[in-house]
Design a protein around this motif. Structure first.
Motif, mmCIF file in Angstrom:
data_model
loop_
_atom_site.group_PDB
_atom_site.id
_atom_site.type_symbol
_atom_site.label_atom_id
_atom_site.label_comp_id
_atom_site.label_asym_id
_atom_site.label_seq_id
_atom_site.Cartn_x
_atom_site.Cartn_y
_atom_site.Cartn_z
ATOM 1 N N ASN A 386 0.807 -1.220 0.000
ATOM 2 C CA ASN A 386 0.000 0.000 0.000
ATOM 3 C C ASN A 386 0.844 1.276 0.000
ATOM 4 N N ALA A 457 -4.376 0.264 -2.084
ATOM 5 C CA ALA A 457 -5.327 0.965 -1.220
ATOM 6 C C ALA A 457 -4.874 2.404 -1.065
ATOM 7 N N CYS A 458 -5.828 3.312 -0.929
ATOM 8 C CA CYS A 458 -5.500 4.723 -0.703
ATOM 9 C C CYS A 458 -5.240 4.949 0.791
ATOM 10 N N SER A 471 -9.165 2.438 4.649
ATOM 11 C CA SER A 471 -8.682 1.775 3.440
ATOM 12 C C SER A 471 -7.307 1.168 3.711
ATOM 13 N N GLU A 472 -6.262 1.996 3.727
ATOM 14 C CA GLU A 472 -4.908 1.459 3.908
ATOM 15 C C GLU A 472 -4.772 0.633 5.178
ATOM 16 N N MET A 475 -6.812 -2.768 4.767
ATOM 17 C CA MET A 475 -6.584 -3.605 3.601
ATOM 18 C C MET A 475 -5.818 -4.893 3.922
ATOM 19 N N ARG A 499 -8.601 -3.770 -5.138
ATOM 20 C CA ARG A 499 -8.256 -2.383 -4.827
ATOM 21 C C ARG A 499 -9.312 -1.784 -3.904
ATOM 22 N N MET A 500 -8.868 -0.878 -3.046
ATOM 23 C CA MET A 500 -9.762 -0.312 -2.036
ATOM 24 C C MET A 500 -9.516 1.182 -1.880
ATOM 25 N N THR A 501 -10.602 1.951 -1.755
ATOM 26 C CA THR A 501 -10.506 3.371 -1.421
ATOM 27 C C THR A 501 -11.493 3.688 -0.310
ATOM 28 N N ALA A 508 -6.974 4.924 -5.685
ATOM 29 C CA ALA A 508 -6.282 3.646 -5.906
ATOM 30 C C ALA A 508 -6.861 2.903 -7.105
ATOM 31 N N PRO A 510 -9.945 1.781 -7.987
ATOM 32 C CA PRO A 510 -10.720 0.561 -7.707
ATOM 33 C C PRO A 510 -11.687 0.201 -8.820
ATOM 34 N N TYR A 525 -18.669 -0.453 2.342
ATOM 35 C CA TYR A 525 -18.092 -0.218 1.026
ATOM 36 C C TYR A 525 -19.072 -0.583 -0.075
#
Length: 646
Positions: A386, A457-458, A471-472, A475, A499-501, A508, A510, A525
């Motif tokens: 990340n 991830a952001c 997120s980060e 993750m 991917r995740m934000t 990121a 997603p 989410y």
């Protein structure tokens, strides 16, 4: 989720008398990015006003506050995030050591590699902002234009191959485009360096000439900002340069992507042009949406700078300056259509574009691990989960990177997948570099779980002001849960792009993932499915709100359906796109965990593969008769074997 915007873009250049967003007035009154930032920097406060914050972005910084330390009735814990402008991800050795030092002296003791190949520095207090930016600039760096309504960091494949000229061309033109579209105001140097001007490198003469060449009124000839003018761009503007087949930079997600076209001898001929990509959107605002870029045409190398000015002028003059949610170039192209957009670009360019040239299949590369450069030296991609560079829990990543730069004076490239690579490593130094990585606990790319290797991830909470949820920080845990779930359903070695934000802005990327999580509420989410493994197809929203506690119960039926219905070698994203969301939802609604327990985990039982159509027939029969699929199959096989025996 995706539909025609409710309000079309203006059909002509934005008139001076038109109603504009508040930010447009702030830009107009800033004296080309000076005020009120310069005045407020001198005041004894811990934060900037809203107007100063908007101008601060152009200088490469966002004001944030630490939500983990918010206390009712007390002033927020204000901090600044700084982001570097380094085209193609290039970080000189002295710049990296400076960033490392500043993160400890003024920041929160971490650095972060971004998805646009920059470095972010978090936790800088307002009182230390000037010293921090000055140190970056004096050590071959810059933050100018890393944020704000103008061209952002220009991306290029992080592949320093010396025997493949197209890669060097992509890196060179990432630098050229960045220089061409760099703000020309002197405000940056006046505010942060007391007027002393530092340039990390000489601009190419063709870039300087192109910036001054006013083809068909693409410039404001008497303005301190000849390309941008007083109001700069309606919103951020993102560019990339890549080579045919290399999708390490997510080619379809940018406002403009140039694809290098060479002859058989490796000489540059020109560029294919993609335009209109962009991933930012807003929940419950259907006029906002993620969009992939369109093929616009081909341009000869001699016209590429004028083409970039023509595209910028088209968005500058016709983009929406009233509704900032509708201000990105993707909406202009969506509203106009590709043909009208192309015609306007050609009007500014003064000549027609040539047809888009055929390209090979796109492939995603992360460039982790060791590679020969082609000149006898090596480069090595170092995985960073990340993007967060720190020392923690036995992993001494920050120490390792600093030690390698100090000992070997190596340049660095930041990758679009939030990692970094060192290059120009001499053969006799290869083992020593690897020894440092090993000693500091950095896994080789072959030892990483592929779910982790290809995930992004952001930052999200606690610092990002736009974050709705984590997120980060969450993750790694969620990837572990996904891996455990895949193992449970009999897919222990399966992997795909996750991917995740923490919000819908898509930092990121997603919306290009096979499995994307987009923050929609605290601990919840939006779930996006169906992107391709090589990031060439937009995912689609499958579920509006998935609470983190429901991750396993939601994903298990999808993974089981994938396990039993996939084609040979088919990826999860391709499977979801092929079967469609209606089939996914029908299967999930009827899913019984006991019915679909992997038979190979039971003593004396084995799993057989059947076609997708036959599987659906079995499912329908089992549902109709109120029995398990295993019972239906067992009875049918028993009857068949009895008949053949007779």
């Amino acid at each position: 989720m995706v539909q025609t915007p409710l309000k079309p873009a203006q059909s002509g250049p934005n008139p001076a008398s038109a109603k504009r967003s508040k930010v447009e007035d702030i830009k107009e009154n800033s004296n080309f990015l000076r005020e009120p930032l310069a005045s407020e920097l001198l005041t004894d406060t811990s934060f900037f006003s809203e107007s100063a914050i908007q101008i601060l972005k152009f200088h490469g910084s966002y004001q944030q506050d630490n939500r983990d330390t918010r206390t009712k009735g007390q002033e927020k814990d204000y901090q600044m995030m700084l982001r570097t402008r380094n085209p193609g991800g290039y970080i000189a050795p002295e710049l990296y050591l400076t960033l490392d030092r500043l993160s400890d002296e003024y920041g929160n003791h971490t650095l972060r590699a971004t998805t646009r190949q920059g470095i972010q520095l978090h936790g800088v207090l307002k009182k230390n902002l000037k010293a921090t930016i000055a140190a970056i600039v004096k050590n071959l760096g810059s933050t100018l234009g890393a944020c704000g309504d103008l061209n952002r960091n220009v991306m290029a494949p992080p592949a320093p191959f010396k025997n493949r000229p197209e890669y060097q061309i992509a890196q060179d033109y990432a630098n050229h485009i960045a220089d061409l579209l760099r703000p020309q105001t002197e405000a940056y140097y006046e505010i942060w360096l007391d007027g002393e001007k530092f340039l990390s490198s000489e601009e190419h003469p063709e870039v300087v000439e192109a910036r001054q060449r006013n083809v068909n009124n693409t410039l404001f000839p008497d303005s301190p900002e000849p390309i941008y003018g007083t109001h700069y761009m309606p919103r951020k503007f993102k560019c990339a340069v890549t080579v045919p087949g290399d999708n390490s930079i997510d080619a379809y997600t940018h406002d403009v992507t140039l694809v290098v076209i060479t002859d058989k001898a490796g000489k540059l001929k020109g560029f294919n042009v993609l335009a209109g990509g962009g991933l930012g959107r807003t929940h419950n605002k259907e006029e906002t949406f993620a969009r992939v870029a369109d093929e616009i045409g081909y341009v000869d190398k001699d016209d590429v700078f004028d083409l970039m000015k023509a595209i910028v002028a088209t968005q500058r003059d016709y983009g929406d300056r009233v509704n900032r949610r509708h201000s990105r170039m993707k909406y202009l192209i969506h509203d106009w259509g590709v043909e009208r957009f192309r015609q306007q670009v050609e009007t500014y360019l003064g000549k027609p574009l040539k047809p888009f040239k055929k390209l090979p299949k796109w492939t995603f590369y992360d460039y982790l691990g060791w590679y020969e450069q082609g000149d006898g030296n090596w480069f090595v991609g170092v995985p960073i989960e990340n993007g967060r560079i720190l020392d923690r829990d036995g992993l001494q990543l920050k120490t390792a990177l600093r030690e390698i730069v100090q000992k070997f004076n190596l340049p660095m490239l930041v990758t679009p997948n939030q990692s970094v690579l060192f290059y120009d490593i001499k053969p006799e130094d290869k083992d020593a570099v690897q020894a440092i990585l090993t000693r500091c606990g950095i896994q080789k790319e072959t030892d990483l779980d592929p779910l982790v290797r290809y995930a992004m991830a952001c930052p999200a909470l606690p610092l990002c002001g736009l974050a709705i949820t984590e997120s980060e920080r969450i993750m790694p845990t969620n990837l572990g849960r996904i891996r455990a779930l895949l193992t449970k359903v009999g897919l222990p070695d399966e992997h795909f792009v996750v991917r995740m934000t923490g919000c819908p802005n898509g930092c990121a990327r997603p919306y290009m993932a096979e499995l994307g999580f987009v923050g929609s509420a605290p601990e919840s989410y939006q779930l996006w499915l169906g992107g391709s493994p090589d990031q060439t197809r937009l995912a689609r929203p499958y579920m509006e709100r998935l609470h983190d506690n429901d991750l396993e119960t939601t994903l298990e039926p999808l993974f089981v359906f994938f396990r039993d219905g996939r084609k040979k070698g088919e990826s999860f994203g391709d499977f979801c796109d092929r079967v469609g969301f209606e089939a996914l939802r029908q299967f999930a609604d009827a899913y019984d965990p006991l019915r679909y327990t992997p038979s190979h985990t039971k003593e004396g039982r084995h799993r057989l593969s059947v076609s997708h159509d036959f599987f659906l027939t079995l499912q329908a029969t089992a549902d109709k008769e109120g029995r398990s699929m295993g019972q239906v199959v067992a009875d049918a096989l028993a009857l068949y074997l009895q008949q053949t025996a007779e």
